[in-house]
Write a protein that holds these residues in place. Structure first.
Motif, PDB file in Angstrom:
ATOM      1  N   LEU A 176     -13.673 -38.647 -36.562  1.00 31.58           N
ATOM      2  CA  LEU A 176     -13.177 -38.346 -35.041  1.00 31.58           C
ATOM      3  C   LEU A 176     -12.532 -39.869 -34.731  1.00 31.58           C
ATOM      4  CD1 LEU A 176     -16.240 -36.669 -33.073  1.00 31.58           C
ATOM      5  CD2 LEU A 176     -14.251 -35.864 -33.547  1.00 31.58           C
ATOM      6  N   HIS A 213     -23.301 -30.610 -22.845  1.00 30.04           N
ATOM      7  CA  HIS A 213     -24.178 -30.227 -24.281  1.00 30.04           C
ATOM      8  C   HIS A 213     -23.322 -31.030 -25.194  1.00 30.04           C
ATOM      9  CE1 HIS A 213     -25.723 -27.390 -27.523  1.00 30.04           C
ATOM     10  NE2 HIS A 213     -26.492 -28.579 -27.507  1.00 30.04           N
ATOM     11  N   LEU A 214     -24.005 -32.178 -25.737  1.00 33.24           N
ATOM     12  CA  LEU A 214     -23.557 -33.012 -26.500  1.00 33.24           C
ATOM     13  C   LEU A 214     -24.376 -33.419 -27.883  1.00 33.24           C
ATOM     14  CD1 LEU A 214     -21.173 -35.587 -27.386  1.00 33.24           C
ATOM     15  CD2 LEU A 214     -22.801 -36.992 -25.726  1.00 33.24           C
ATOM     16  N   HIS A 215     -23.692 -33.265 -28.947  1.00 37.41           N
ATOM     17  CA  HIS A 215     -24.483 -33.522 -30.352  1.00 37.41           C
ATOM     18  C   HIS A 215     -24.003 -34.920 -30.741  1.00 37.41           C
ATOM     19  CE1 HIS A 215     -26.862 -29.679 -31.168  1.00 37.41           C
ATOM     20  NE2 HIS A 215     -26.748 -29.889 -30.024  1.00 37.41           N
ATOM     21  N   ILE A 270     -26.813 -28.741 -35.908  1.00 40.47           N
ATOM     22  CA  ILE A 270     -25.341 -28.802 -36.254  1.00 40.47           C
ATOM     23  C   ILE A 270     -25.033 -29.970 -35.582  1.00 40.47           C
ATOM     24  CG2 ILE A 270     -22.962 -28.140 -36.396  1.00 40.47           C
ATOM     25  CD1 ILE A 270     -23.864 -25.215 -36.268  1.00 40.47           C
ATOM     26  N   ALA A 271     -25.122 -31.134 -36.190  1.00 40.00           N
ATOM     27  CA  ALA A 271     -24.816 -32.447 -35.242  1.00 40.00           C
ATOM     28  C   ALA A 271     -23.355 -32.544 -34.943  1.00 40.00           C
ATOM     29  CB  ALA A 271     -25.358 -33.762 -36.173  1.00 40.00           C
ATOM     30  N   SER A 272     -22.373 -31.889 -36.250  1.00 41.94           N
ATOM     31  CA  SER A 272     -21.104 -32.025 -35.894  1.00 41.94           C
ATOM     32  C   SER A 272     -20.568 -30.949 -36.820  1.00 41.94           C
ATOM     33  CB  SER A 272     -20.324 -33.394 -36.476  1.00 41.94           C
ATOM     34  OG  SER A 272     -19.138 -33.194 -36.756  1.00 41.94           O
ATOM     35  N   THR A 305     -14.218 -29.140 -23.692  1.00 44.84           N
ATOM     36  CA  THR A 305     -14.479 -29.498 -24.925  1.00 44.84           C
ATOM     37  C   THR A 305     -14.730 -31.193 -25.055  1.00 44.84           C
ATOM     38  OG1 THR A 305     -14.127 -29.821 -27.104  1.00 44.84           O
ATOM     39  CG2 THR A 305     -12.272 -29.825 -25.833  1.00 44.84           C
ATOM     40  N   GLN A 319     -15.186 -35.046 -27.380  1.00 43.68           N
ATOM     41  CA  GLN A 319     -15.401 -36.070 -28.422  1.00 43.68           C
ATOM     42  C   GLN A 319     -15.761 -37.281 -28.072  1.00 43.68           C
ATOM     43  OE1 GLN A 319     -11.676 -35.614 -30.635  1.00 43.68           O
ATOM     44  NE2 GLN A 319     -11.584 -33.294 -29.922  1.00 43.68           N
ATOM     45  N   PHE A 379     -13.718 -20.695 -26.321  1.00 43.55           N
ATOM     46  CA  PHE A 379     -14.984 -21.077 -26.740  1.00 43.55           C
ATOM     47  C   PHE A 379     -15.517 -19.840 -27.545  1.00 43.55           C
ATOM     48  CE2 PHE A 379     -15.336 -24.350 -23.361  1.00 43.55           C
ATOM     49  CZ  PHE A 379     -15.645 -25.532 -24.193  1.00 43.55           C
ATOM     50  N   GLU A 402     -22.015 -22.713 -30.663  1.00 45.75           N
ATOM     51  CA  GLU A 402     -21.121 -23.238 -29.689  1.00 45.75           C
ATOM     52  C   GLU A 402     -19.748 -23.588 -30.455  1.00 45.75           C
ATOM     53  OE1 GLU A 402     -22.969 -25.344 -26.555  1.00 45.75           O
ATOM     54  OE2 GLU A 402     -24.453 -23.785 -26.296  1.00 45.75           O
ATOM     55  N   LEU A 435     -19.849 -34.643 -30.736  1.00 48.04           N
ATOM     56  CA  LEU A 435     -19.009 -33.408 -30.242  1.00 48.04           C
ATOM     57  C   LEU A 435     -19.942 -32.701 -29.311  1.00 48.04           C
ATOM     58  CD1 LEU A 435     -18.133 -31.957 -33.776  1.00 48.04           C
ATOM     59  CD2 LEU A 435     -16.334 -32.996 -31.773  1.00 48.04           C
ATOM     60  N   GLY A 436     -19.086 -32.187 -28.141  1.00 42.31           N
ATOM     61  CA  GLY A 436     -19.690 -31.572 -27.130  1.00 42.31           C
ATOM     62  C   GLY A 436     -18.811 -30.623 -26.538  1.00 42.31           C
ATOM     63  N   ASN A 437     -19.426 -29.823 -25.341  1.00 41.45           N
ATOM     64  CA  ASN A 437     -18.787 -29.256 -24.434  1.00 41.45           C
ATOM     65  C   ASN A 437     -19.397 -29.160 -22.976  1.00 41.45           C
ATOM     66  OD1 ASN A 437     -21.197 -27.108 -24.065  1.00 41.45           O
ATOM     67  ND2 ASN A 437     -20.630 -26.704 -26.284  1.00 41.45           N
ATOM     68  N   VAL A 438     -18.469 -28.744 -22.138  1.00 36.21           N
ATOM     69  CA  VAL A 438     -18.895 -28.526 -20.765  1.00 36.21           C
ATOM     70  C   VAL A 438     -18.830 -26.868 -20.391  1.00 36.21           C
ATOM     71  CG1 VAL A 438     -18.356 -29.049 -18.252  1.00 36.21           C
ATOM     72  CG2 VAL A 438     -17.938 -30.768 -20.127  1.00 36.21           C
ATOM     73  N   ILE A 477     -20.790 -27.133 -32.358  1.00 27.28           N
ATOM     74  CA  ILE A 477     -22.223 -27.566 -32.380  1.00 27.28           C
ATOM     75  C   ILE A 477     -23.268 -26.836 -32.257  1.00 27.28           C
ATOM     76  CG2 ILE A 477     -21.436 -29.949 -31.585  1.00 27.28           C
ATOM     77  CD1 ILE A 477     -22.588 -28.984 -28.596  1.00 27.28           C
ATOM     78  N   TYR A 489     -15.501 -24.145 -30.551  1.00 31.62           N
ATOM     79  CA  TYR A 489     -14.449 -24.127 -29.840  1.00 31.62           C
ATOM     80  C   TYR A 489     -13.034 -24.206 -30.678  1.00 31.62           C
ATOM     81  CZ  TYR A 489     -10.880 -26.636 -27.036  1.00 31.62           C
ATOM     82  OH  TYR A 489      -9.548 -27.307 -26.490  1.00 31.62           O
ATOM     83  N   GLN A 532     -13.976 -27.100 -33.620  1.00 37.56           N
ATOM     84  CA  GLN A 532     -15.216 -27.933 -33.323  1.00 37.56           C
ATOM     85  C   GLN A 532     -16.551 -26.957 -33.175  1.00 37.56           C
ATOM     86  OE1 GLN A 532     -14.353 -30.546 -30.058  1.00 37.56           O
ATOM     87  NE2 GLN A 532     -12.224 -30.495 -30.571  1.00 37.56           N
TER      88      GLN A 532
END
Lengths: 142, 142, 142
Positions: free
Chosen positions: C75, A88-90, B71-73, A39, A41, B13, B115, A75-78, B43, B117, B41
């Motif tokens: 955050l 993937h990042l927003h 969903i930006a956050s 995850t 941030q 996830f 997605e 916020l994002g994930n790998v 997105i 978490y 979290q």
């Protein structure tokens, strides 16, 4: 790009250099950390941003460019895409009057100050697969 | 809804199916994971969203509906309310021009791609209690 | 301010009292938890907010005040500045019509309901250092 990993390397802060591309710098961090599922941030500021909006009917991204902005939220994930770790990042970004814009982080976001945090998920990573119904590579659902 | 848990099941996830209700899908995930206290979290994108603004004087939520949005956050938590695990989730969403709206996630947010978490807090969960001063169920303060 | 720590005290939820200053309350929590490096997430609502936008050319913050708002996203992180744990927090807030504002959390954000989550990084904390190129105290990059 500089890593500030935890002693057990299950998590890390990351600092990007001014001018570095946001996704390139974070991808380099993921590679050095060896994370396949994590995850993410992010806070800081960008010299410029490129935000994506996915048109759910046309099934394509529209790009929204900005000038100098705060990263109010990232916020994002790998997970795995085509066998490789993929970020993937927003983002939510905000300008001089505070007005906020959101969207998908595209190539072309250039760091002013970037303070990121990754935490690995110690388990099988989600694997992105093409979904014709979405027009995107997504984590399979039920 | 599909879980992608860590090996020790302390985190996961979660992927929701297109059309699934956001809070219903995430609540089902919490139930299957057995989490009573956790951080969250999110997105992705929604086919439509319902955002709440809590009027601090009238002590009631106003609902703000949207169309297709990113969903930006999404940030939230899991704690106990009426003896059951309860998700409290706030969203920032953004439309085709990137303009961002924020608020409390209400029933009626429908997934396009989600997605999420969760990470459990391994300790006594906060317990929501009615607070007449707020007009809400809150975690007791000092 | 009240802590809801995990059994191993590596993470904690935090609830602030109505009227408490956001940064003061969270800083007190960090002190009691003994965290020198941590990640931070916040949701809730504020009686009023003060958001900062850092002018990258003038190298100074502009302050944007608000009325009652939801904390749609908060955050942040904890690292060392001048030898002491320091909170860097960015917010997205939203008003009655949902319109979102973002920025750096400044002194003067007053809690209505604040639900925060800290997780420690068990490793050497990043140390903020003055950067003339930024006009800010930043984590050194490469």
């Amino acid at each position: 790009m500089r890593l500030y990993p935890s002693d057990d390397r299950s998590a890390s802060f990351v600092s990007l250099d001014r001018g570095e591309d946001l996704l390139d710098g974070l991808s380099q961090a993921v590679k050095e950390l060896g994370f396949k599922a994590a995850t993410l941030q992010v806070i800081g500021a960008l010299e410029e941003a490129a935000l994506g909006y996915f048109d759910q009917q046309a099934k394509e991204y529209r790009t929204i460019p900005t000038g100098h902005v705060e990263i109010a939220s990232g916020l994002g994930n790998v997970s795995l895409r085509d066998g490789e770790p993929f970020i993937h990042l927003h983002l939510v970004v905000s300008g001089p009057d505070g007005a906020a814009l959101g969207g998908h982080a595209m190539q072309g976001c250039r760091a002013f100050v970037v303070e990121a945090y990754f935490r690995a998920l110690a388990g099988p990573p989600p694997v992105r697969q093409g979904s014709p119904g979405h027009g995107l590579m997504v984590w399979p659902g039920s």
